[in-house]
Design an enzyme around this catalytic site. Structure first.
Site, PDB file in Angstrom:
ATOM      1  N   GLU A 137       0.946  -1.046   0.223  1.00 36.51           N
ATOM      2  CA  GLU A 137       0.033   0.080   0.061  1.00 36.51           C
ATOM      3  C   GLU A 137       0.681   1.441   0.198  1.00 36.51           C
ATOM      4  O   GLU A 137       0.711   2.095  -0.384  1.00 36.51           O
ATOM      5  CB  GLU A 137      -1.068  -0.128   1.126  1.00 36.51           C
ATOM      6  CG  GLU A 137      -1.422   1.310   1.768  1.00 36.51           C
ATOM      7  CD  GLU A 137      -2.259   1.753   0.358  1.00 36.51           C
ATOM      8  OE1 GLU A 137      -2.726   1.361  -0.394  1.00 36.51           O
ATOM      9  OE2 GLU A 137      -2.864   3.391   0.823  1.00 36.51           O
TER      10      GLU A 137
ATOM     11  N   HIS B 217       2.224   2.232  -3.098  1.00 31.99           N
ATOM     12  CA  HIS B 217       1.201   2.099  -4.627  1.00 31.99           C
ATOM     13  C   HIS B 217       1.331   3.833  -4.277  1.00 31.99           C
ATOM     14  O   HIS B 217       1.213   4.764  -5.194  1.00 31.99           O
ATOM     15  CB  HIS B 217       0.367   1.100  -4.132  1.00 31.99           C
ATOM     16  CG  HIS B 217      -1.107   2.370  -5.099  1.00 31.99           C
ATOM     17  ND1 HIS B 217      -0.993   2.041  -5.945  1.00 31.99           N
ATOM     18  CD2 HIS B 217      -2.218   2.666  -4.464  1.00 31.99           C
ATOM     19  CE1 HIS B 217      -2.010   2.164  -7.216  1.00 31.99           C
ATOM     20  NE2 HIS B 217      -2.757   2.780  -5.531  1.00 31.99           N
TER      21      HIS B 217
ATOM     22  N   HIS C 286     -12.310   4.555  -8.494  1.00 28.78           N
ATOM     23  CA  HIS C 286     -11.080   4.436  -8.604  1.00 28.78           C
ATOM     24  C   HIS C 286     -10.150   4.249  -9.561  1.00 28.78           C
ATOM     25  O   HIS C 286      -9.158   4.489 -10.497  1.00 28.78           O
ATOM     26  CB  HIS C 286     -10.702   4.358  -7.146  1.00 28.78           C
ATOM     27  CG  HIS C 286      -8.673   4.362  -6.859  1.00 28.78           C
ATOM     28  ND1 HIS C 286      -8.743   6.044  -6.738  1.00 28.78           N
ATOM     29  CD2 HIS C 286      -7.603   4.322  -6.740  1.00 28.78           C
ATOM     30  CE1 HIS C 286      -6.830   5.361  -6.803  1.00 28.78           C
ATOM     31  NE2 HIS C 286      -6.693   4.397  -6.362  1.00 28.78           N
TER      32      HIS C 286
HETATM   33  C1  HEM Z   1      -1.900   8.391 -10.478  1.00 34.55           C
HETATM   34  C2  HEM Z   1      -2.415   7.590  -8.989  1.00 34.55           C
HETATM   35  C3  HEM Z   1      -3.149   6.197  -8.796  1.00 34.55           C
HETATM   36  C4  HEM Z   1      -3.604   5.582  -9.735  1.00 34.55           C
HETATM   37  C5  HEM Z   1      -3.519   5.578 -11.293  1.00 34.55           C
HETATM   38  C6  HEM Z   1      -3.864   3.904  -8.772  1.00 34.55           C
HETATM   39  C7  HEM Z   1      -4.513   3.000  -8.826  1.00 34.55           C
HETATM   40  C8  HEM Z   1      -5.482   2.040  -8.170  1.00 34.55           C
HETATM   41  C9  HEM Z   1      -5.867   0.553  -9.162  1.00 34.55           C
HETATM   42  C10 HEM Z   1      -5.738   0.549 -10.567  1.00 34.55           C
HETATM   43  C11 HEM Z   1      -6.020   0.147  -7.742  1.00 34.55           C
HETATM   44  C12 HEM Z   1      -6.719  -1.129  -7.930  1.00 34.55           C
HETATM   45  C13 HEM Z   1      -8.165  -1.166  -8.163  1.00 34.55           C
HETATM   46  C14 HEM Z   1      -8.849  -2.899  -7.442  1.00 34.55           C
HETATM   47  O1  HEM Z   1      -8.147  -3.676  -8.559  1.00 34.55           O
HETATM   48  O2  HEM Z   1      -9.883  -2.637  -7.657  1.00 34.55           O
HETATM   49  C15 HEM Z   1      -5.782   0.853  -6.809  1.00 34.55           C
HETATM   50  C16 HEM Z   1      -6.128   0.529  -5.836  1.00 34.55           C
HETATM   51  C17 HEM Z   1      -6.107   1.432  -4.167  1.00 34.55           C
HETATM   52  N1  HEM Z   1      -5.481   2.727  -4.514  1.00 34.55           N
HETATM   53 FE1  HEM Z   1      -4.490   3.754  -5.812  1.00 34.55          FE
HETATM   54  N2  HEM Z   1      -4.376   5.310  -7.269  1.00 34.55           N
HETATM   55  C18 HEM Z   1      -3.491   5.963  -7.581  1.00 34.55           C
HETATM   56  C19 HEM Z   1      -3.506   7.142  -6.677  1.00 34.55           C
HETATM   57  C20 HEM Z   1      -3.858   6.658  -4.936  1.00 34.55           C
HETATM   58  C21 HEM Z   1      -3.613   7.059  -3.874  1.00 34.55           C
HETATM   59  C22 HEM Z   1      -2.436   8.847  -4.090  1.00 34.55           C
HETATM   60  C23 HEM Z   1      -3.988   6.295  -3.455  1.00 34.55           C
HETATM   61  C24 HEM Z   1      -3.747   7.089  -2.022  1.00 34.55           C
HETATM   62  C25 HEM Z   1      -4.066   6.622  -0.899  1.00 34.55           C
HETATM   63  C26 HEM Z   1      -4.032   5.664  -3.080  1.00 34.55           C
HETATM   64  C27 HEM Z   1      -4.674   4.021  -3.057  1.00 34.55           C
HETATM   65  C28 HEM Z   1      -5.243   2.876  -3.589  1.00 34.55           C
HETATM   66  C29 HEM Z   1      -5.578   1.597  -2.273  1.00 34.55           C
HETATM   67  C30 HEM Z   1      -5.751   1.797  -0.920  1.00 34.55           C
HETATM   68  C31 HEM Z   1      -5.849   1.383  -2.887  1.00 34.55           C
HETATM   69  C32 HEM Z   1      -6.303  -0.574  -2.940  1.00 34.55           C
HETATM   70  C33 HEM Z   1      -7.862  -0.412  -2.794  1.00 34.55           C
HETATM   71  C34 HEM Z   1      -8.418  -2.387  -2.172  1.00 34.55           C
HETATM   72  O3  HEM Z   1      -8.277  -2.506  -1.114  1.00 34.55           O
HETATM   73  O4  HEM Z   1      -9.732  -2.452  -3.122  1.00 34.55           O
HETATM   74  N3  HEM Z   1      -4.083   5.021  -5.161  1.00 34.55           N
HETATM   75  N4  HEM Z   1      -5.501   1.881  -7.563  1.00 34.55           N
END
Ligand code: HEM
Length: 180
Positions: A84, A87, A149
């Site tokens: 996390e 990411h 997201h």
């Molecule tokens: C360019 C910026 C970002 C992109 C392209 C991006 C993209 C993604 C993608 C594609 C997933 C997977 C979603 C899924 O499988 O359902 C994800 C998961 C996640 N992202 Fe991001 N993200 C970005 C920024 C951030 C930021 C700044 C945070 C701040 C906390 C964040 C927090 C999370 C979390 C917590 C998950 C996991 C969600 C889960 O457990 O289902 N992301 N992100």
């Protein structure tokens, strides 16, 4: 004011003189954003979405691994916390690259509508995506937030792909135009 104008003109001339650098920048941005998405999917798959329970920091610090007590007492494994945290970190790097790609399009491809507006759309969506990322955590992985997201990530990637491919194709046209 005049000085700022002349600096901008100089930057513009430099960038226009080597459109290949914009093609490289947009390609790197595309790849890094794709990696951020893969890391996000991995984070989700190993159940690590809330392994950093706060946002924008992680356990009240920017680098939780500098505090072994935090990692040791967390109910999540070090791998989950790392996924996390990484990411978020990689998303920050992708964010800077997306800003560069968006601004670069206005300097380098001002006349190419597809490059300019696809890169700009990715740039506009960036803050929304960061907010949605934060909400993912603070709203406890609410399905609508997690789905949005993912959706916004896909639209950003699609626009970066368009900017990258079109700038590559246009670069050849530009060279042709310069020779003839
Ligand atoms: C360019 C910026 C970002 C992109 C392209 C991006 C993209 C993604 C993608 C594609 C997933 C997977 C979603 C899924 O499988 O359902 C994800 C998961 C996640 N992202 Fe991001 N993200 C970005 C920024 C951030 C930021 C700044 C945070 C701040 C906390 C964040 C927090 C999370 C979390 C917590 C998950 C996991 C969600 C889960 O457990 O289902 N992301 N992100």
């Amino acid at each position: 004011m005049i000085q700022v104008d002349s600096i901008l003109t100089r930057i513009q001339e430099r960038v226009r003189a080597s459109p290949a650098s914009y093609v490289h920048l947009s390609a790197i941005t595309l790849v890094v954003t794709f990696l951020v998405m893969l890391l996000g999917a991995y984070t989700s798959a190993i159940g690590a979405g809330l392994s950093c329970p706060d946002w924008p920091m992680c356990y009240g610090t920017w680098i939780p691994f500098l505090h072994p007590d935090i990692v040791a007492t967390s109910s999540y494994s070090p791998l989950q916390i790392f996924a996390e945290w990484a990411h978020r970190g990689l998303a920050m790097i992708a964010g800077f690259l997306i800003v560069g790609t968006g601004l670069g399009a206005w300097l380098c491809y001002r006349e190419t509508v597809i490059v300019k507006w696809s890169a700009t759309l990715a740039l506009i969506l960036l803050p929304i995506q960061v907010l949605l990322g934060g909400l993912t955590v603070t709203a406890n992985l609410q399905p609508i937030v997690v789905t949005s997201h993912l959706g916004v990530a896909m639209v950003i990637l699609l626009n970066l792909l368009t900017a990258s491919l079109t700038s590559y194709l246009r670069q050849d046209t530009g060279r042709y135009a310069q020779v003839h």
